[in-house]
Write an enzyme that holds these catalytic residues in place. Structure first.
Site, short mmCIF file in Angstrom:
data_model
loop_
_atom_site.label_atom_id
_atom_site.label_comp_id
_atom_site.label_asym_id
_atom_site.label_seq_id
_atom_site.Cartn_x
_atom_site.Cartn_y
_atom_site.Cartn_z
N THR A 76 0.87 -1.18 0.00
CA THR A 76 0.00 0.00 0.00
C THR A 76 0.90 1.23 0.00
OG1 THR A 76 0.00 0.24 2.40
CG2 THR A 76 -1.67 -1.24 1.46
N ASP A 77 0.28 2.38 -0.11
CA ASP A 77 1.10 3.61 -0.11
C ASP A 77 1.80 3.79 1.24
OD1 ASP A 77 0.48 4.15 -2.68
OD2 ASP A 77 -1.21 5.49 -2.20
N CYS A 78 1.14 3.33 2.31
CA CYS A 78 1.76 3.48 3.64
C CYS A 78 2.65 2.31 4.02
CB CYS A 78 0.67 3.70 4.69
SG CYS A 78 -0.76 2.64 4.49
N TYR A 79 2.39 1.14 3.42
CA TYR A 79 3.22 -0.05 3.66
C TYR A 79 3.66 -0.61 2.30
CZ TYR A 79 1.54 -0.17 8.52
OH TYR A 79 1.26 0.12 9.83
N PRO A 80 4.71 -0.03 1.72
CA PRO A 80 5.03 -0.37 0.32
C PRO A 80 5.66 -1.74 0.09
CG PRO A 80 6.53 1.30 1.16
CD PRO A 80 5.54 1.07 2.23
#
Lengths: 401, 133
Positions: A139-143
């Protein structure tokens, strides 16, 4: 909400707080369950209730409903683990980013059922490095999409044993009337009543010494796997309504406890990965619970012996929920090495290590006497009104009735 | 005297009545503890009892017949660190080589009584028992 009775002092007895304070000052009289029963035999209940403050109980056996949760800390770049494996054993990762829960009976993807979560938990306790693999959607927060690394109790952020059902208060015994060997969680059951197995430390077992849960409750500090832990809730399948003796001792599996403790404190002497052939993995775990002798009723409860505790031997040849009872026996009979089933002398085997149960009771006694282990009063009692509901196949309407 | 032997056969030797001969020709008592046979030959674990001289002669006979002979001292080993002394093995051991000490509640392994049948191997939850033959 149902009003709960606090486990406090009774009119003629000692208070929990007094006993705990005395123990912390090193002034309490602490006995193991073995010593206490002997003391009662010689001196009687009244004297025992007056002179003894704490009795230490213990058990060591296969406790399947166990597992550990881990927090690994964050990788760089960070990952929100969606699937995770510890030494190839799947761990549940559906609790946000880097928390997973590894169940003791979880097995690897191969079909040999020999190695499971319990063995990985033991490896951690032994200080070994364990391979952690995880995958994620990114995800954008957990790439980060995947990670493959090693962790150990030295590097890991948090590792906590959290078990939903341990320390069963009494347990069923097993035998087999069929013509073939059965491989079960009760061990290898030989054909034609070739043997019988049972799994309780009987008179040393914590909940059999406190049958009505007067002192063991939520918040009780316990010996867990060689470290300290706590009772955090009633165990799953908690079932208080079973038949009991006049002293309250259940004749069938009844209460149990959910427990939690820091895995980093534990030792492999009391945390063992076990394999039951063709059943799978389970955790061999040692638990010890101190029981304060508040009054004569508690002294009487802790004076229970294997002659006073009975269970039923069930026929595991019947693959049903309600297996037929082959015999009613006491733990003294089971412990003699042979029981009578339908006129046959059947050799018995315990699955629970009395040797280790005694060791736990001894260790706990020593650490209470030294003031290292603080006996705590529960913040809430375990329920006395729980039944055990079955799982039946039904439609949505029936399920809501 | 008594001794335990592991015998290895090639397919030809598998057809010889060797246990009969050990008894008939050398006066030995033979107790077959394990026997297995497959396409590459066979293996047998026996315990023989008799005079030392007769046992020696019997072993020589076996060797001449093309049978591999290896005396064994132990057939099953226990890992004492792994054993939790639960006792699950005691009711399945046919020779009572595994028993529970009533005082200490430890499981005692009496190797002399063990016939290396192997039933304890997969019954042991901490996998403390290992078969060596």
């Amino acid at each position: 909400m149902k009003k709960r009775i606090p486990p406090g002092p009774t009119s003629s007895g000692k208070s929990f707080a007094d006993i705990s304070t005395r123990a912390q000052n090193g002034d309490a009289v602490v006995m193991t369950a073995m010593e206490f029963k002997e003391f009662v035999r010689t001196n009687g209940i009244k004297k025992a209730a007056k002179e003894v403050d704490i009795v230490t109980t213990g058990t060591f056996g296969a406790m399947c409903s166990s597992g550990a949760y881990f927090n690994f800390g964050h990788s760089d770049p960070p990952i929100k683990m969606q699937r995770a494996w510890l030494d190839g054993i799947p761990a549940y990762a559906g609790m946000a980013a880097v928390d997973v829960y590894l169940g003791a009976t979880e097995l690897d993807d191969s079909n040999n059922m020999m190695h499971g979560g319990a063995h990985v938990i033991e490896d951690f306790v032994r200080g070994r490095a364990v391979r952690l693999k995880a995958t994620a959607h990114a995800t954008d927060c957990y790439p980060l999409k995947e990670i493959d690394t090693y962790v150990s109790l030295k590097t890991i952020n948090q590792a906590v044993l959290m078990n939903v059902r341990n320390c069963y208060q009494n347990y069923a015994a097993a035998s087999n009337t069929s013509g073939r060997t059965l491989y079960t969680y009760m061990g290898k059951l030989l054909p034609e009543l070739g043997n019988a197995t049972y799994c309780s430390s009987g008179e040393l077992s914590p909940l059999l010494n406190d049958p009505l849960y007067r002192t063991i409750g939520i918040g009780s500090r316990i010996f867990l796997g060689g470290g300290e832990g706590f009772v955090i809730w009633e165990g799953t399948q908690f079932n208080t309504g079973v038949e009991r003796t006049p002293n309250g001792v259940p004749k069938r599996p009844a209460g149990s406890i959910a427990v939690l403790g820091d895995l980093k404190q534990m030792t492999s002497e009391f945390v063992k990965g076990l394999t039951f052939t063709r059943y799978g993995a389970t955790l061999g775990l040692g638990i010890g619970v101190p029981i304060p002798i508040l009054d004569e009723d508690m002294a009487k409860a802790c004076a229970v012996t294997d002659k006073d505790i009975s269970t039923a031997i069930f026929d595991y040849a019947q693959q049903t929920r309600a297996r037929p009872v082959l015999a009613e026996v006491t733990y003294a009979q089971l412990g003699s090495g042979e029981v009578d089933i339908k006129g046959r002398r059947v050799p018995t085997s315990p699955l629970s290590s009395i040797y280790k149960a005694r060791r736990i009771a001894e260790l706990l006694k020593k650490s209470i006497a030294k003031g290292d282990f603080v006996v705590t009063e529960p913040v809430q009692r375990l329920p006395l009104d729980r039944s055990f509901k079955p799982l039946d196949t039904m439609n949505d309407k029936e399920a809501m009735e | 005297m008594k001794t335990k032997l592991v015998l290895n056969f090639n397919p030809e030797a598998s057809n010889l009545p060797i246990t009969h001969n050990l008894t008939a020709k050398y006066g030995l008592l033979v107790n077959i503890l394990r026997a297995e046979i497959d396409e590459v030959g066979g293996k047998m674990v026996i315990e023989v009892s008799g005079k030392a001289e007769s046992i020696k002669n019997g072993i020589d006979y076996l060797k001449e017949a093309g049978v591999g002979v290896r005396p064994i001292k132990e057939g099953v080993r226990r890992d004492d660190d792994a054993c939790t002394h639960c006792g699950v093995c005691i009711s399945i051991c046919p020779t009572k080589a595994l028993s529970l000490d009533r005082e200490t509640r430890k499981v005692i392994f009496t190797e002399e009584k063990c016939v290396a049948c192997g039933v304890c191997i997969d019954a042991c939850p901490p996998r403390a028992m290992e078969i060596l033959i």
